[in-house]
Design a protein around this motif. Structure first.
Motif, PDB file in Angstrom:
ATOM      1  N   LEU A  29    -118.609  86.978   2.516  1.00  0.00           N
ATOM      2  CA  LEU A  29    -117.777  86.939   3.725  1.00  0.00           C
ATOM      3  C   LEU A  29    -118.216  85.811   4.629  1.00  0.00           C
ATOM      4  CD1 LEU A  29    -117.786  90.754   4.639  1.00  0.00           C
ATOM      5  CD2 LEU A  29    -115.942  89.484   3.518  1.00  0.00           C
ATOM      6  N   ALA A  30    -117.315  85.366   5.476  1.00  0.00           N
ATOM      7  CA  ALA A  30    -117.693  84.411   6.514  1.00  0.00           C
ATOM      8  C   ALA A  30    -118.501  85.147   7.569  1.00  0.00           C
ATOM      9  CB  ALA A  30    -116.446  83.778   7.125  1.00  0.00           C
ATOM     10  N   GLN A  31    -119.498  84.443   8.166  1.00  0.00           N
ATOM     11  CA  GLN A  31    -120.354  85.125   9.132  1.00  0.00           C
ATOM     12  C   GLN A  31    -119.566  85.653  10.332  1.00  0.00           C
ATOM     13  OE1 GLN A  31    -123.974  83.096  10.248  1.00  0.00           O
ATOM     14  NE2 GLN A  31    -124.131  84.203  12.182  1.00  0.00           N
ATOM     15  N   PRO A  32    -118.601  84.909  10.891  1.00  0.00           N
ATOM     16  CA  PRO A  32    -117.847  85.455  12.034  1.00  0.00           C
ATOM     17  C   PRO A  32    -117.086  86.734  11.670  1.00  0.00           C
ATOM     18  CG  PRO A  32    -117.556  83.088  11.900  1.00  0.00           C
ATOM     19  CD  PRO A  32    -118.255  83.502  10.642  1.00  0.00           C
ATOM     20  N   ALA A  33    -116.555  86.781  10.447  1.00  0.00           N
ATOM     21  CA  ALA A  33    -115.822  87.984  10.026  1.00  0.00           C
ATOM     22  C   ALA A  33    -116.760  89.185   9.920  1.00  0.00           C
ATOM     23  CB  ALA A  33    -115.134  87.737   8.689  1.00  0.00           C
ATOM     24  N   LEU A  34    -117.951  88.962   9.367  1.00  0.00           N
ATOM     25  CA  LEU A  34    -118.909  90.069   9.255  1.00  0.00           C
ATOM     26  C   LEU A  34    -119.400  90.504  10.627  1.00  0.00           C
ATOM     27  CD1 LEU A  34    -120.539  91.974   7.500  1.00  0.00           C
ATOM     28  CD2 LEU A  34    -122.290  90.206   7.271  1.00  0.00           C
ATOM     29  N   THR A  35    -119.626  89.529  11.512  1.00  0.00           N
ATOM     30  CA  THR A  35    -120.057  89.864  12.871  1.00  0.00           C
ATOM     31  C   THR A  35    -119.009  90.716  13.580  1.00  0.00           C
ATOM     32  OG1 THR A  35    -121.374  87.830  13.027  1.00  0.00           O
ATOM     33  CG2 THR A  35    -120.768  88.899  15.103  1.00  0.00           C
ATOM     34  N   ALA A  36    -117.732  90.331  13.443  1.00  0.00           N
ATOM     35  CA  ALA A  36    -116.658  91.111  14.072  1.00  0.00           C
ATOM     36  C   ALA A  36    -116.570  92.514  13.483  1.00  0.00           C
ATOM     37  CB  ALA A  36    -115.323  90.375  13.900  1.00  0.00           C
ATOM     38  N   GLN A  37    -116.739  92.611  12.176  1.00  0.00           N
ATOM     39  CA  GLN A  37    -116.702  93.918  11.521  1.00  0.00           C
ATOM     40  C   GLN A  37    -117.860  94.785  11.999  1.00  0.00           C
ATOM     41  OE1 GLN A  37    -114.773  96.104  10.164  1.00  0.00           O
ATOM     42  NE2 GLN A  37    -114.615  95.451   8.026  1.00  0.00           N
ATOM     43  N   LEU A  38    -119.045  94.199  12.121  1.00  0.00           N
ATOM     44  CA  LEU A  38    -120.218  94.956  12.568  1.00  0.00           C
ATOM     45  C   LEU A  38    -120.020  95.463  13.990  1.00  0.00           C
ATOM     46  CD1 LEU A  38    -123.050  95.939  11.867  1.00  0.00           C
ATOM     47  CD2 LEU A  38    -123.946  93.727  12.654  1.00  0.00           C
ATOM     48  N   LYS A  39    -119.414  94.654  14.849  1.00  0.00           N
ATOM     49  CA  LYS A  39    -119.150  95.099  16.220  1.00  0.00           C
ATOM     50  C   LYS A  39    -118.187  96.286  16.246  1.00  0.00           C
ATOM     51  CE  LYS A  39    -120.053  90.697  18.579  1.00  0.00           C
ATOM     52  NZ  LYS A  39    -119.473  89.570  19.359  1.00  0.00           N
ATOM     53  N   ARG A  40    -117.164  96.263  15.379  1.00  0.00           N
ATOM     54  CA  ARG A  40    -116.228  97.386  15.324  1.00  0.00           C
ATOM     55  C   ARG A  40    -116.955  98.656  14.847  1.00  0.00           C
ATOM     56  NH1 ARG A  40    -112.546  93.312  13.639  1.00  0.00           N
ATOM     57  NH2 ARG A  40    -112.970  93.687  11.425  1.00  0.00           N
ATOM     58  N   ILE A  41    -117.840  98.517  13.874  1.00  0.00           N
ATOM     59  CA  ILE A  41    -118.610  99.668  13.399  1.00  0.00           C
ATOM     60  C   ILE A  41    -119.482 100.224  14.516  1.00  0.00           C
ATOM     61  CG2 ILE A  41    -120.399 100.406  11.761  1.00  0.00           C
ATOM     62  CD1 ILE A  41    -119.331  98.208   9.857  1.00  0.00           C
ATOM     63  N   GLU A  42    -120.116  99.335  15.285  1.00  0.00           N
ATOM     64  CA  GLU A  42    -120.975  99.780  16.387  1.00  0.00           C
ATOM     65  C   GLU A  42    -120.169 100.502  17.457  1.00  0.00           C
ATOM     66  OE1 GLU A  42    -122.793  96.008  17.273  1.00  0.00           O
ATOM     67  OE2 GLU A  42    -124.670  96.576  16.263  1.00  0.00           O
ATOM     68  N   ARG A  43    -118.931 100.056  17.702  1.00  0.00           N
ATOM     69  CA  ARG A  43    -118.087 100.762  18.677  1.00  0.00           C
ATOM     70  C   ARG A  43    -117.761 102.172  18.201  1.00  0.00           C
ATOM     71  NH1 ARG A  43    -115.529  95.665  19.419  1.00  0.00           N
ATOM     72  NH2 ARG A  43    -113.846  96.223  17.981  1.00  0.00           N
ATOM     73  N   VAL A  44    -117.474 102.321  16.907  1.00  0.00           N
ATOM     74  CA  VAL A  44    -117.180 103.648  16.352  1.00  0.00           C
ATOM     75  C   VAL A  44    -118.391 104.571  16.475  1.00  0.00           C
ATOM     76  CG1 VAL A  44    -116.700 104.904  14.203  1.00  0.00           C
ATOM     77  CG2 VAL A  44    -115.399 102.846  14.757  1.00  0.00           C
ATOM     78  N   LEU A  45    -119.594 104.033  16.237  1.00  0.00           N
ATOM     79  CA  LEU A  45    -120.805 104.853  16.213  1.00  0.00           C
ATOM     80  C   LEU A  45    -121.452 104.995  17.586  1.00  0.00           C
ATOM     81  CD1 LEU A  45    -122.353 103.587  12.863  1.00  0.00           C
ATOM     82  CD2 LEU A  45    -121.215 105.757  13.295  1.00  0.00           C
ATOM     83  N   GLY A  46    -120.947 104.260  18.576  1.00  0.00           N
ATOM     84  CA  GLY A  46    -121.379 104.498  19.961  1.00  0.00           C
ATOM     85  C   GLY A  46    -122.554 103.689  20.437  1.00  0.00           C
ATOM     86  N   GLY A  47    -122.969 102.645  19.730  1.00  0.00           N
ATOM     87  CA  GLY A  47    -124.086 101.841  20.199  1.00  0.00           C
ATOM     88  C   GLY A  47    -124.473 100.770  19.208  1.00  0.00           C
ATOM     89  N   ALA A  48    -125.382  99.913  19.631  1.00  0.00           N
ATOM     90  CA  ALA A  48    -125.850  98.811  18.794  1.00  0.00           C
ATOM     91  C   ALA A  48    -126.675  99.347  17.632  1.00  0.00           C
ATOM     92  CB  ALA A  48    -126.672  97.836  19.627  1.00  0.00           C
ATOM     93  N   LEU A  49    -126.449  98.775  16.455  1.00  0.00           N
ATOM     94  CA  LEU A  49    -127.185  99.176  15.265  1.00  0.00           C
ATOM     95  C   LEU A  49    -128.342  98.227  14.963  1.00  0.00           C
ATOM     96  CD1 LEU A  49    -124.213 100.123  12.895  1.00  0.00           C
ATOM     97  CD2 LEU A  49    -125.562 101.618  14.374  1.00  0.00           C
ATOM     98  N   PHE A  50    -128.265  96.988  15.492  1.00  0.00           N
ATOM     99  CA  PHE A  50    -129.311  95.999  15.234  1.00  0.00           C
ATOM    100  C   PHE A  50    -129.638  95.241  16.521  1.00  0.00           C
ATOM    101  CE2 PHE A  50    -129.417  96.348  10.686  1.00  0.00           C
ATOM    102  CZ  PHE A  50    -128.146  96.767  10.330  1.00  0.00           C
ATOM    103  N   GLU A  51    -130.885  94.864  16.639  1.00  0.00           N
ATOM    104  CA  GLU A  51    -131.322  93.899  17.650  1.00  0.00           C
ATOM    105  C   GLU A  51    -131.353  92.539  16.969  1.00  0.00           C
ATOM    106  OE1 GLU A  51    -134.313  96.940  20.083  1.00  0.00           O
ATOM    107  OE2 GLU A  51    -135.121  95.265  18.889  1.00  0.00           O
ATOM    108  N   ARG A  52    -130.574  91.596  17.479  1.00  0.00           N
ATOM    109  CA  ARG A  52    -130.440  90.307  16.810  1.00  0.00           C
ATOM    110  C   ARG A  52    -130.995  89.182  17.687  1.00  0.00           C
ATOM    111  NH1 ARG A  52    -124.214  91.202  15.513  1.00  0.00           N
ATOM    112  NH2 ARG A  52    -124.584  92.900  16.993  1.00  0.00           N
ATOM    113  N   ASP A  53    -131.795  88.334  17.077  1.00  0.00           N
ATOM    114  CA  ASP A  53    -132.302  87.147  17.753  1.00  0.00           C
ATOM    115  C   ASP A  53    -132.475  86.051  16.707  1.00  0.00           C
ATOM    116  OD1 ASP A  53    -135.530  88.825  18.103  1.00  0.00           O
ATOM    117  OD2 ASP A  53    -134.674  87.780  16.351  1.00  0.00           O
TER     118      ASP A  53
END
Length: 310
Positions: A29-53
């Motif tokens: 997958l393209a990184q922007p597409a995966l990032t957008a998908q991960l954000k949608r998953i985090e919204r469903v689950l109610g919070g951030a799943l990863f700390e990213r730096d």
């Protein structure tokens, strides 16, 4: 959006890769597409799943919880898929029959095996066997129920094979061994033996004894050979189905008035093969068992309304 297995695969991929960019490459997958998908998953689950730096992505406490569940659910889902594919592409093994302790399984297997391959599974638990049929692991279950109990519930289709009285089994030296039949009340002082089960038979027996004016003494719940031994040595009277074949040294005696009755039942999965024929073979196997039991055959002449179902 509802959480799906593919979302759990994404979360696991990010955790395993250690970064969103590496996970995107592994998933194609393209990184922007995966990032957008991960954000949608985090919204469903109610919070951030990863700390990213700049060092990558590390699971948060919520992320660890989700990963723990994902590591259980994803392999289980893959195992289910593989098993379903194997099942769908495996030729029919013939008839798969489960049964509790009963006198007609051998005759039924003999009849069916003349035409098709047969496999069997036995258990003391009717609930276990019924569940195996409902899950498609067995085609048929041969079991029993007290004469006055209802038909088992669930998705199985049931046929009554027979309605039989319960007789007693005693040693050949027992005082009632030569009787044509015996009143239950005349056995009030006895100890009892019966094979195990998870139905209502124990309660029905207690009620029959109460109607006869006594409370039963010790009840040994054990396997068939042990029941037979206890009867042979005079330690207990065994409650048995009328089609039972008494071993040497034992005598089967009817209980007057049939205070206890037993129904032989055949349950089947809605997709079970050749259902009408199998039901007919089960009834023929029961009739064969009746003919092999002179005591029961004679009793049926005097007590119409019992025996193999029409």
């Amino acid at each position: 959006m509802d959480l799906e297995l593919r979302h759990l695969r994404i979360v696991r991929a990010v955790a395993d890769a250690g970064s969103v960019s590496k996970a995107a490459s592994l998933l194609g997958l393209a990184q922007p597409a995966l990032t957008a998908q991960l954000k949608r998953i985090e919204r469903v689950l109610g919070g951030a799943l990863f700390e990213r730096d700049r060092h990558g992505a590390r699971p948060t406490r919520l992320g660890e919880l989700v990963l723990d569940r994902a590591r259980v659910l994803l392999p289980a889902a893959k195992e289910l898929q593989d098993e379903a594919v194997r099942f769908a592409h495996t030729p029919s093994p013939g008839f798969r029959i489960g049964a509790t302790n009963g006198p007609i399984l051998g005759g039924l297997v003999d009849r069916l095996a003349a035409e098709r391959k047969v496999s069997t599974y036995t258990s003391w638990s009717t609930h276990e066997l019924n569940s195996m049929v409902e899950l498609g692991r067995l085609d048929y279950v041969l079991t029993g129920a007290c004469g006055d109990s209802g038909t088992p519930t669930g998705t199985l289709i049931w046929e009554m094979i027979s309605l039989d009285p319960v007789f007693c089994l005693v040693g050949e030296d027992h005082p009632v061994a030569k009787e044509k039949e015996v009143e239950l009340a005349d056995l009030a002082g006895e100890q009892w033996a019966v094979t195990p089960g998870d139905g209502c038979f124990a309660d029905c027996f207690a009620m029959a004894c109460a109607r006869a004016g006594f409370t039963p003494g010790t009840i040994y719940e054990t396997d068939v050979p042990t029941c037979a031994h206890l009867a042979q040595v005079g330690r207990a009277v065994v409650l048995c189905q009328a089609t039972h074949q008494a071993a040497q040294g034992l005598v089967m005696v009817p209980l007057a008035g049939a205070p206890l009755r037993w129904r032989q039942l055949l349950g089947r999965h809605p997709t079970a093969p050749e259902a009408a024929w199998v039901v007919g073979q089960a009834k023929q196997a029961h009739m064969d068992a009746v003919r092999r039991s002179p005591v029961y055959y004679d009793w049926l002449v005097r007590n119409p309304g019992y025996g193999t179902a029409p």
